[in-house]
Design an enzyme around this catalytic site. Structure first.
Site, PDB file in Angstrom:
ATOM      1  N   HIS A 181      25.140  44.611  47.961  1.00 38.66           N
ATOM      2  CA  HIS A 181      26.464  44.036  47.742  1.00 38.66           C
ATOM      3  C   HIS A 181      26.515  43.233  46.450  1.00 38.66           C
ATOM      4  O   HIS A 181      25.503  42.667  46.028  1.00 38.66           O
ATOM      5  CB  HIS A 181      26.839  43.100  48.896  1.00 38.66           C
ATOM      6  CG  HIS A 181      26.781  43.743  50.232  1.00 38.66           C
ATOM      7  ND1 HIS A 181      26.273  43.103  51.336  1.00 38.66           N
ATOM      8  CD2 HIS A 181      27.159  44.969  50.669  1.00 38.66           C
ATOM      9  CE1 HIS A 181      26.353  43.901  52.392  1.00 38.66           C
ATOM     10  NE2 HIS A 181      26.885  45.049  52.005  1.00 38.66           N
ATOM     11  N   LYS A 198      23.250  33.923  43.692  1.00 39.71           N
ATOM     12  CA  LYS A 198      22.830  33.555  45.048  1.00 39.71           C
ATOM     13  C   LYS A 198      21.424  32.988  45.032  1.00 39.71           C
ATOM     14  O   LYS A 198      20.576  33.411  44.247  1.00 39.71           O
ATOM     15  CB  LYS A 198      22.848  34.779  45.967  1.00 39.71           C
ATOM     16  CG  LYS A 198      24.220  35.380  46.171  1.00 39.71           C
ATOM     17  CD  LYS A 198      24.156  36.630  47.016  1.00 39.71           C
ATOM     18  CE  LYS A 198      25.540  37.235  47.187  1.00 39.71           C
ATOM     19  NZ  LYS A 198      25.483  38.518  47.899  1.00 39.71           N
ATOM     20  N   TYR A 257      21.838  31.843  52.563  1.00 44.39           N
ATOM     21  CA  TYR A 257      22.003  31.927  51.115  1.00 44.39           C
ATOM     22  C   TYR A 257      23.146  31.065  50.613  1.00 44.39           C
ATOM     23  O   TYR A 257      24.149  30.876  51.277  1.00 44.39           O
ATOM     24  CB  TYR A 257      22.148  33.367  50.638  1.00 44.39           C
ATOM     25  CG  TYR A 257      23.240  34.190  51.258  1.00 44.39           C
ATOM     26  CD1 TYR A 257      24.408  34.475  50.548  1.00 44.39           C
ATOM     27  CD2 TYR A 257      23.102  34.724  52.524  1.00 44.39           C
ATOM     28  CE1 TYR A 257      25.399  35.275  51.098  1.00 44.39           C
ATOM     29  CE2 TYR A 257      24.083  35.522  53.078  1.00 44.39           C
ATOM     30  CZ  TYR A 257      25.243  35.788  52.353  1.00 44.39           C
ATOM     31  OH  TYR A 257      26.215  36.566  52.899  1.00 44.39           O
ATOM     32  N   ASP A 265      28.574  49.782  54.985  1.00 47.17           N
ATOM     33  CA  ASP A 265      27.504  49.944  53.996  1.00 47.17           C
ATOM     34  C   ASP A 265      27.091  51.399  53.834  1.00 47.17           C
ATOM     35  O   ASP A 265      26.679  51.819  52.745  1.00 47.17           O
ATOM     36  CB  ASP A 265      26.289  49.087  54.358  1.00 47.17           C
ATOM     37  CG  ASP A 265      26.529  47.603  54.072  1.00 47.17           C
ATOM     38  OD1 ASP A 265      27.588  47.257  53.499  1.00 47.17           O
ATOM     39  OD2 ASP A 265      25.655  46.791  54.424  1.00 47.17           O
TER      40      ASP A 265
END
Length: 181
Positions: A62, A72, A132, A170
């Protein structure tokens, strides 16, 4: 905390100093000043996310595009995952290359993934809690992705393909070649 450079420019593995004794352990998981100094960035994290997954769950790959791109800082609170970052920066000498790092509750390593990268992970333990930080807010209209088994990336997810659990969303992601970067 120490920062180890990966083969991808601006992508770092962070290892905390862990203080252990008969009572357990203590470590500083994040310090903004130290983080910015070690990574030579001005990232300011504005959103924290957490997921729980079982063995074989693969989330990714992603990314966010344009003004909503996100850096991130990822880590595992419980369990063990293989974490993957893919360089999608146009003109980068490592464009379409990836780094894979095993993050565990024991090693307490973190991976800093700068803006312009795709990110994904697969759970290697029975369960995992994955955390995250993001330096930008999520924006649905800016989300993008690449199919986890893209033939040009050739990512070794360390599990048999038949044991992977991937969301329908996904599974419908495009290849790197067809992705809107």
């Amino acid at each position: 905390m120490t920062a180890l450079e990966t083969k991808l420019q601006d992508c770092f593995i962070l290892e905390p100093k862990i203080f252990e004794d008969h009572r357990g352990y203590f470590f500083e998981s994040f310090n903004q000043n130290q983080f910015n100094s070690l990574t030579n960035t001005n990232a300011r994290f504005v959103q924290d996310n957490e997921s729980f997954s079982t063995k074989g769950v693969l989330r990714g790959l992603h990314y966010q595009t344009g003004e909503h791109a996100q850096a991130k800082l990822v880590r595992v609170i419980q369990g063990r995952v293989l974490d993957v970052a893919v360089d999608l920066r146009a003109g980068s000498p490592t464009f379409s290359q990836y780094v894979a790092v095993e993050l565990t509750e024991t090693n307490k390593k973190q991976l800093f993934i700068p803006r312009g990268f795709a990110h994904g992970f697969v759970v290697l333990s029975d369960t995992a809690i994955f955390s995250y930080k993001c330096d930008n807010f999520y924006n649905k209209e800016s989300e993008g992705g690449i199919i986890y088994n893209d033939p040009t990336l050739c990512i070794d997810w360390q599990l048999a393909e038949s044991s992977l659990i991937v969301s329908e969303k996904d599974l419908a992601l495009p290849t790197l070649e067809a992705a809107k970067l």
